[in-house]
Structure formats: C-alpha cells, structure tokens
Design a protein around this motif. Structure first.
Motif, PDB file in Angstrom:
ATOM      1  N   ILE A 175      -0.400  -4.432  24.842  1.00 49.30           N
ATOM      2  CA  ILE A 175      -1.362  -3.422  25.133  1.00 49.30           C
ATOM      3  C   ILE A 175      -2.689  -3.702  25.648  1.00 49.30           C
ATOM      4  N   PHE A 176      -3.117  -4.500  24.897  1.00 46.35           N
ATOM      5  CA  PHE A 176      -4.687  -4.976  25.075  1.00 46.35           C
ATOM      6  C   PHE A 176      -4.834  -5.922  26.313  1.00 46.35           C
ATOM      7  N   GLU A 177      -3.611  -6.643  26.535  1.00 44.56           N
ATOM      8  CA  GLU A 177      -3.693  -7.781  27.569  1.00 44.56           C
ATOM      9  C   GLU A 177      -3.710  -7.098  28.827  1.00 44.56           C
ATOM     10  N   ALA A 178      -2.839  -5.799  28.782  1.00 46.22           N
ATOM     11  CA  ALA A 178      -2.629  -5.386  30.093  1.00 46.22           C
ATOM     12  C   ALA A 178      -4.087  -4.388  30.317  1.00 46.22           C
ATOM     13  N   LEU A 179      -4.812  -3.980  29.135  1.00 50.81           N
ATOM     14  CA  LEU A 179      -5.868  -3.130  29.505  1.00 50.81           C
ATOM     15  C   LEU A 179      -6.816  -4.093  30.033  1.00 50.81           C
ATOM     16  N   VAL A 180      -7.178  -5.153  29.640  1.00 47.40           N
ATOM     17  CA  VAL A 180      -8.357  -6.262  29.969  1.00 47.40           C
ATOM     18  C   VAL A 180      -7.997  -6.629  31.391  1.00 47.40           C
ATOM     19  N   VAL A 181      -6.817  -6.380  32.010  1.00 51.81           N
ATOM     20  CA  VAL A 181      -6.582  -6.621  33.514  1.00 51.81           C
ATOM     21  C   VAL A 181      -6.795  -5.473  34.139  1.00 51.81           C
ATOM     22  N   GLY A 182      -6.965  -4.244  33.655  1.00 51.48           N
ATOM     23  CA  GLY A 182      -7.122  -2.902  34.287  1.00 51.48           C
ATOM     24  C   GLY A 182      -5.997  -2.273  34.537  1.00 51.48           C
ATOM     25  N   THR A 183      -4.831  -2.541  33.643  1.00 52.31           N
ATOM     26  CA  THR A 183      -3.738  -1.645  33.928  1.00 52.31           C
ATOM     27  C   THR A 183      -3.470  -0.689  32.814  1.00 52.31           C
ATOM     28  N   PRO A 184      -3.162   0.826  33.071  1.00 54.85           N
ATOM     29  CA  PRO A 184      -3.293   1.666  31.780  1.00 54.85           C
ATOM     30  C   PRO A 184      -1.912   1.290  31.123  1.00 54.85           C
ATOM     31  N   VAL A 185      -1.682   1.992  30.087  1.00 58.84           N
ATOM     32  CA  VAL A 185      -0.809   1.840  28.959  1.00 58.84           C
ATOM     33  C   VAL A 185      -0.270   3.030  28.259  1.00 58.84           C
ATOM     34  N   VAL A 186       1.084   3.271  28.186  1.00 58.15           N
ATOM     35  CA  VAL A 186       1.564   4.463  27.793  1.00 58.15           C
ATOM     36  C   VAL A 186       2.289   3.664  26.607  1.00 58.15           C
ATOM     37  N   ALA A 187       1.991   4.384  25.257  1.00 60.37           N
ATOM     38  CA  ALA A 187       2.643   3.713  24.174  1.00 60.37           C
ATOM     39  C   ALA A 187       3.232   4.599  23.332  1.00 60.37           C
ATOM     40  N   TYR A 188       4.162   4.449  22.500  1.00 60.57           N
ATOM     41  CA  TYR A 188       4.923   5.175  21.576  1.00 60.57           C
ATOM     42  C   TYR A 188       4.119   5.350  20.465  1.00 60.57           C
ATOM     43  N   ASP A 189       3.994   6.790  19.999  1.00 59.82           N
ATOM     44  CA  ASP A 189       3.097   7.363  18.901  1.00 59.82           C
ATOM     45  C   ASP A 189       3.629   6.660  17.413  1.00 59.82           C
ATOM     46  N   ALA A 190       2.648   5.636  17.046  1.00 61.26           N
ATOM     47  CA  ALA A 190       2.693   4.971  15.734  1.00 61.26           C
ATOM     48  C   ALA A 190       1.337   4.737  15.209  1.00 61.26           C
ATOM     49  N   ASP A 191       1.573   4.612  13.794  1.00 59.78           N
ATOM     50  CA  ASP A 191       0.200   4.467  13.061  1.00 59.78           C
ATOM     51  C   ASP A 191      -0.570   3.375  13.618  1.00 59.78           C
ATOM     52  N   TYR A 192       0.020   1.991  14.113  1.00 58.82           N
ATOM     53  CA  TYR A 192      -0.798   0.930  14.546  1.00 58.82           C
ATOM     54  C   TYR A 192      -1.585   1.077  15.709  1.00 58.82           C
ATOM     55  N   ILE A 193      -0.873   1.835  16.667  1.00 61.36           N
ATOM     56  CA  ILE A 193      -1.752   2.228  18.014  1.00 61.36           C
ATOM     57  C   ILE A 193      -2.812   3.351  17.875  1.00 61.36           C
ATOM     58  N   ARG A 194      -2.313   4.132  17.048  1.00 58.28           N
ATOM     59  CA  ARG A 194      -3.561   5.361  16.720  1.00 58.28           C
ATOM     60  C   ARG A 194      -4.519   4.652  15.882  1.00 58.28           C
ATOM     61  N   ALA A 195      -4.507   3.823  14.977  1.00 55.65           N
ATOM     62  CA  ALA A 195      -5.855   3.278  14.481  1.00 55.65           C
ATOM     63  C   ALA A 195      -6.477   2.322  15.497  1.00 55.65           C
ATOM     64  N   LEU A 196      -5.692   1.543  15.980  1.00 54.86           N
ATOM     65  CA  LEU A 196      -6.634   0.637  17.179  1.00 54.86           C
ATOM     66  C   LEU A 196      -7.121   1.541  18.374  1.00 54.86           C
ATOM     67  N   ASN A 197      -6.616   2.578  18.416  1.00 56.47           N
ATOM     68  CA  ASN A 197      -7.129   3.528  19.626  1.00 56.47           C
ATOM     69  C   ASN A 197      -8.555   4.092  19.118  1.00 56.47           C
ATOM     70  N   ALA A 198      -8.544   4.593  18.112  1.00 61.80           N
ATOM     71  CA  ALA A 198      -9.380   5.084  17.466  1.00 61.80           C
ATOM     72  C   ALA A 198     -10.661   3.970  17.077  1.00 61.80           C
ATOM     73  N   HIS A 199     -10.486   2.797  16.765  1.00 64.36           N
ATOM     74  CA  HIS A 199     -11.331   1.817  16.441  1.00 64.36           C
ATOM     75  C   HIS A 199     -11.903   1.099  17.657  1.00 64.36           C
ATOM     76  N   PHE A 200     -11.229   1.071  18.723  1.00 68.65           N
ATOM     77  CA  PHE A 200     -11.703   0.697  19.948  1.00 68.65           C
ATOM     78  C   PHE A 200     -12.290   1.837  21.066  1.00 68.65           C
ATOM     79  N   SER A 201     -12.042   2.999  20.563  1.00 68.02           N
ATOM     80  CA  SER A 201     -12.221   4.068  21.580  1.00 68.02           C
ATOM     81  C   SER A 201     -11.764   3.888  22.961  1.00 68.02           C
ATOM     82  N   VAL A 202     -10.677   3.597  23.202  1.00 69.23           N
ATOM     83  CA  VAL A 202      -9.842   3.378  24.427  1.00 69.23           C
ATOM     84  C   VAL A 202      -9.946   4.256  25.351  1.00 69.23           C
TER      85      VAL A 202
END
Length: 333
Positions: A259-286
């Motif tokens: 997810i984050f490797e794609a974001l750092v090269v400028g490619t958007p991401v679609v992720a399945y709704d799960a606790d881990y990604i919600r927490a990281l999304n909030a932490h980094f304000s993606v």
C-alpha cells in the motif's frame, strides 16, 4: 564501541527482507554502534563498515530453536551487548534487559489460532518481559490486549518506505489494476475478493497479480486477469509505477507494505476495509489517494475515480521517513 547482534535468519524475501534491509540501511547512520547481522539473504551493497553481515538462512522449527538457544553462541563469540531479534521471539539465555524483539506475527494475537509456531510465539511473550518493537499504534493496542499493558516496554517504530531503483519501462495501453499478492492461497489475502472485483471491471481494464498462476483456472476462464509471478523488488516497483491503481484485498496485515510502496511512487490505492488500514490511514492522514472499501462494486467505483487522486509530496516524505532511531536510542542506553 557498542556491539549489537541482530538475528534475522528467517528473513529471506518479501516484506520480512524489506524490513531488515530498511533497518540495516538506518544502522549505517550510527557509526558509534557496531552491528553484526545474521540474515537469510545476501548483504546489500550500500551498507557501511559498522555493519558485519553473515548469511545464515533458516526456517521453521530450526529457526525457532536457533533463536531461543543457538544464537547465544554468536552473542558470546562477538561479545555483543544487545541482541535484536526479527523473529517474533528472542534468546532466553540472554538477560531480558539486553533483548529487543521485533514483533510482526499478527496471527499470534488471534486466540483461535493454535498452530505450533503461533503457540510458541504466544507462550514466549506471555512468560517474558522485554522490549518489543511494533510498527503501529494499532498493533501495539492488539498486542497489549493479548499480553497485558505494561508487561513489555513497547516501541512503535514505522520502518519507512524505501523506493527501489528501476530501469525504464513502457506503459501499457490498457488501464491496469495491480494486485501485489504473492500468496493468493493464504486466507487473509482475501484473493476471492480481487476475483470479484475483476468480474465487475468495465471493458478495457485488466488486473495484474504478482503471483504464479493459480492451479484452479475455472474461475479465470475468459477473465481479464494476468499473473506475472513473484517479482523482484525492482520489478515490483516498475509495476507500481505502471499501474493505474493498486488493489489490496487483505483482511489483515502487520503493515501492508505494498500500500505504502505504491503511494510513495505516486500510485493511488484501493484497500479492503480492515482494522490495520483504518488505523494507518488515520495515523498518516493519507487522504483520498487511499480508498477503503467493503464490496466489489465499491472497489470498482473507487478504481474508476482513482485516476484523479494522486498522493502529494508531503505524504510521500512522511511515509519514507523511518523511526528506527527509537530502536537505536534504546540499544545505546
């Protein structure tokens, strides 16, 4: 000079190798510390003289036995003061105040899982008290819920995302959804969800999966899915750049590096709704370059809209910045 032994014998490829490489690269910035790294892969070329590297790949029960007992011989031979383990457990023959353990096995936090390896990790962490390194506040919360608050000293350290250098490539003519899943047979990878998304894609889209072709081809007949096999890190980054969007269908991950490797090269991401990604999304304000969805149709809608949602420079810098300094500061005390 302080000498630190690092046990990463189980790290041979994939995310485990990427994390250890990130740690080793950061270690090069601490010339006052001397590192001896036991790893399951060859030494990266860019490391400095304060890092000694020994290739010692192990797996399964052998790796566990080595981690709990055998690594003590290297600890004595090299006269190291601190032992850092990347194997979820550590050596019981080294005093607890000299052990730092990198925890990345989320299965150990699920009480319903009773496979032998998971039971060993769980038993070890229930009966020891040491410094534990985790990747996010969400993992810290789950860890403390399982093993108790204040039992271990917890360090939350984001590993940082390093961009792999890639050769030039020719962009594809069709719109591409990249699914970076090397083991689609693993239940938590939720590959069936990706197949459902592929069926809903509009004509002209294709889905590229970074795994060998699955044996049961019935579900793939006439599909728009292409399997490109397990890729080197350099080729994986080529596909990140080439893809229109990355789809991450996993139901749980420790980090979800793709997810984050794609974001750092400028490619958007679609992720399945799960606790881990919600927490990281909030932490980094993606922001809206990461779409979190729960149904195949919602995924398709997000994929269609993703071309207008590119990660900004500030987010890329934040994701690339590692927090290994917290671990090194602890080791220096």
């Amino acid at each position: 000079m302080d000498r630190i032994l690092v046990n990463a014998v189980s790290a041979k490829n994939g995310g485990a190798r990427t994390i250890v490489e990130s740690f080793a690269a950061a270690a090069s910035n601490y010339p006052e510390l001397n590192f001896v790294i036991l790893a399951g892969f060859e030494k990266p070329e860019t490391l400095t003289q304060n890092v000694t590297w020994r290739v010692l790949p192990m797996s399964g029960a052998v790796a566990m036995a080595f981690t709990v007992f055998g690594v003590a011989l290297f600890h004595l031979w090299y006269r190291t003061r601190i032992l850092i383990s990347f194997n979820n457990i550590n050596c019981v023959l080294v005093p607890a105040n000299r052990r730092i353990t990198y925890f990345h096995q989320l299965k150990a936090l699920d009480p319903s899982l009773l496979e032998p390896k998971i039971r060993v990790i769980r038993t070890y962490l229930h009966h020891t008290r040491e410094t534990i390194v985790v990747q996010s506040l969400q993992v810290q919360g789950a860890f403390e819920a399982m093993f108790g608050r204040n039992k271990h000293e917890i360090i939350v350290a984001w590993p940082g995302i390093k961009i792999a250098e890639t050769a030039s490539f020719t962009a594809g003519e069709r719109m591409t959804v990249l699914v970076p899943v090397a083991a689609p047979e693993s239940p938590h990878k939720n590959f069936a969800f990706a197949l459902d998304v592929a069926r809903h894609l509009a004509p002209g889209w294709r889905m590229v999966v970074t795994a060998p072709e699955i044996s049961d081809k019935t579900e793939l007949k006439g599909s728009n899915i292409e399997f490109v096999g397990v890729l080197s890190r350099e080729n994986l980054f080529k596909w990140y750049r080439r893809a229109t969007v990355v789809l991450m269908p996993s139901t749980h991950e420790t980090i979800g590096l793709p997810i984050f490797e794609a974001l750092v090269v400028g490619t958007p991401v679609v992720a399945y709704d799960a606790d881990y990604i919600r927490a990281l999304n909030a932490h980094f304000s993606v922001g809206d370059c990461l779409s979190i969805i729960a149904t195949p149709q919602a995924a398709v809608d997000a994929i269609e809209a993703s071309r207008e949602k590119r990660p900004g420079a500030a987010l890329k810098r934040k994701l690339q910045r590692s927090e290994w300094h917290k671990v090194f500061q602890k080791a220096k005390r």
